[in-house]
Design an enzyme around this catalytic site. Structure first.
Site, PDB file in Angstrom:
ATOM      1  N   GLY A  37       0.777  -1.239   0.000  1.00 33.90           N
ATOM      2  CA  GLY A  37       0.000   0.000   0.000  1.00 33.90           C
ATOM      3  C   GLY A  37       0.804   1.281   0.000  1.00 33.90           C
ATOM      4  N   SER A  38       2.055   1.227  -0.494  1.00 33.36           N
ATOM      5  CA  SER A  38       2.824   2.479  -0.490  1.00 33.36           C
ATOM      6  C   SER A  38       2.245   3.482  -1.497  1.00 33.36           C
ATOM      7  CB  SER A  38       4.313   2.223  -0.758  1.00 33.36           C
ATOM      8  OG  SER A  38       4.515   1.745  -2.062  1.00 33.36           O
ATOM      9  N   ASN A  39       1.722   2.995  -2.601  1.00 36.75           N
ATOM     10  CA  ASN A  39       1.071   3.920  -3.549  1.00 36.75           C
ATOM     11  C   ASN A  39      -0.249   4.444  -2.997  1.00 36.75           C
ATOM     12  OD1 ASN A  39       2.475   4.261  -6.269  1.00 36.75           O
ATOM     13  ND2 ASN A  39       2.713   2.072  -5.850  1.00 36.75           N
ATOM     14  N   LYS A  72     -15.512 -15.741  -9.016  1.00 39.80           N
ATOM     15  CA  LYS A  72     -15.023 -14.408  -9.402  1.00 39.80           C
ATOM     16  C   LYS A  72     -16.211 -13.453  -9.562  1.00 39.80           C
ATOM     17  CE  LYS A  72     -12.331 -12.168 -13.071  1.00 39.80           C
ATOM     18  NZ  LYS A  72     -11.086 -11.605 -12.615  1.00 39.80           N
ATOM     19  N   MET A  88      -4.025  -7.060  -6.984  1.00 41.97           N
ATOM     20  CA  MET A  88      -3.478  -8.200  -7.709  1.00 41.97           C
ATOM     21  C   MET A  88      -4.536  -9.104  -8.360  1.00 41.97           C
ATOM     22  SD  MET A  88      -0.425  -7.387  -7.549  1.00 41.97           S
ATOM     23  CE  MET A  88       0.479  -8.774  -8.219  1.00 41.97           C
ATOM     24  N   ARG A  89      -5.696  -8.526  -8.680  1.00 44.50           N
ATOM     25  CA  ARG A  89      -6.720  -9.320  -9.361  1.00 44.50           C
ATOM     26  C   ARG A  89      -7.052  -8.667 -10.695  1.00 44.50           C
ATOM     27  NH1 ARG A  89      -8.950 -13.150  -7.391  1.00 44.50           N
ATOM     28  NH2 ARG A  89      -8.149 -13.733  -5.378  1.00 44.50           N
ATOM     29  N   ASN A 102      -4.685   2.418 -13.438  1.00 39.99           N
ATOM     30  CA  ASN A 102      -3.715   1.497 -12.830  1.00 39.99           C
ATOM     31  C   ASN A 102      -2.312   2.074 -12.944  1.00 39.99           C
ATOM     32  OD1 ASN A 102      -2.781  -0.990 -11.689  1.00 39.99           O
ATOM     33  ND2 ASN A 102      -2.133  -1.643 -13.739  1.00 39.99           N
ATOM     34  N   HIS A 120       1.621   0.749 -13.276  1.00 42.41           N
ATOM     35  CA  HIS A 120       2.366  -0.473 -13.604  1.00 42.41           C
ATOM     36  C   HIS A 120       3.868  -0.184 -13.595  1.00 42.41           C
ATOM     37  CE1 HIS A 120       3.122  -4.397 -15.210  1.00 42.41           C
ATOM     38  NE2 HIS A 120       4.007  -3.837 -16.011  1.00 42.41           N
TER      39      HIS A 120
HETATM   40  C1  GRF Z   1       3.682  -1.253  -7.384  1.00 43.56           C
HETATM   41  O1  GRF Z   1       4.956  -1.541  -7.896  1.00 43.56           O
HETATM   42  C2  GRF Z   1       2.695  -1.011  -8.499  1.00 43.56           C
HETATM   43  O2  GRF Z   1       3.246  -0.406  -9.615  1.00 43.56           O
HETATM   44  C3  GRF Z   1       2.233  -2.403  -8.824  1.00 43.56           C
HETATM   45  O3  GRF Z   1       2.159  -3.066  -7.591  1.00 43.56           O
HETATM   46  C4  GRF Z   1       3.078  -2.462  -6.689  1.00 43.56           C
HETATM   47  C5  GRF Z   1       2.297  -2.066  -5.457  1.00 43.56           C
HETATM   48  O4  GRF Z   1       3.122  -1.548  -4.444  1.00 43.56           O
HETATM   49  N1  GRF Z   1       1.005  -2.392  -9.571  1.00 43.56           N
HETATM   50  P1  GRF Z   1       2.459  -0.856  -3.164  1.00 43.56           P
HETATM   51  O5  GRF Z   1       1.496  -1.879  -2.567  1.00 43.56           O
HETATM   52  O6  GRF Z   1       1.737   0.369  -3.620  1.00 43.56           O
HETATM   53  O7  GRF Z   1       3.598  -0.563  -2.247  1.00 43.56           O
END
Ligand code: GRF
Length: 204
Positions: free
Chosen positions: A15-17, A72, A97-98, A114, A116
């Site tokens: 969850g850093s983003n 799903k 991750m889904r 998203n 990436h």
């Molecule tokens: C990040 O590298 C993002 O680009 C990818 O999954 C990772 C998630 O990292 N989709 P965080 O959970 O936000 O730390």
């Protein structure tokens, strides 16, 4: 009716983003992160969200005796119900991750974003950093894009590169990339705050 644009973040892990977006949203005038949704009850994103006093919902994926497709469908239905109940208008995926079904995406046309960790179209899929690193790239990048029915194939909004140094390990390579992610994703959120929509042209 809340006049601010209501946003949900979907995350499955660290969850850093999500943290970077939650922090940026505190300075925004026209948007509100109203919900953080995760499919993992032990995801660290839940801890990170606490300090922002934003509602968190956990919707674990349940595997039953039914075909995978049915499980799903019912998982996504629960998520869509929560999104509708919270009047969510935009969804930012932040390490979710889904893969979302076309039905789910059709409920939020061009409203799901998203991030990436590669320079798409290179290295789509769940291991962007690992795949770019082991391919020996001299530079890689971060891509923020609309979500469509393919895997990391939607229209690109913003893309920036970072160099791989000769002495980079996978860890240092990743941490450089993540630093860039935490700069770029809030930029996109800020444009949504400013314009009420998102277009590639805003970042050119
Ligand atoms: C990040 O590298 C993002 O680009 C990818 O999954 C990772 C998630 O990292 N989709 P965080 O959970 O936000 O730390």
């Amino acid at each position: 009716m809340n006049k601010k644009i209501q946003i949900a973040l979907f995350a499955s892990g660290n969850g850093s983003n999500a943290h970077a977006l939650l922090k940026a949203a505190t300075q925004c005038k026209n948007i509100e992160i109203a919900l953080v949704l995760t499919d993992k009850s032990n995801a660290f994103v839940i801890e990170r969200t606490k300090q922002f006093k934003v509602k968190t919902e956990v919707v674990e994926f349940e595997r039953t005796a039914a075909p995978y497709r049915k499980d799903k469908e019912s998982h996504e239905k629960k998520i869509l119900d929560i999104c509708h109940k919270n009047c969510i208008q935009w969804i930012f995926l932040a390490g979710y991750m889904r893969i979302l079904s076309s039905h789910f995406i059709s409920q939020y046309p061009e409203k799901i974003i998203n991030i990436h960790p590669s320079k798409l179209p290179d290295f789509p899929g769940p291991k962007g950093y690992e795949d770019a690193f082991s391919a020996g790239v001299k530079s890689s990048g971060i891509t923020i894009h609309f979500v469509d029915e393919g895997i990391d194939s939607g229209e690109i909004l913003l893309q920036e590169s970072f160099d791989r140094d000769p002495d980079d390990t996978l860890e240092t390579f990743k941490s450089k990339g993540l630093k860039l992610e935490h700069l770029l994703y809030p930029k996109v959120l800020n444009k949504l705050d400013e314009f009420g929509e998102l277009k590639r042209g805003y970042f050119e």
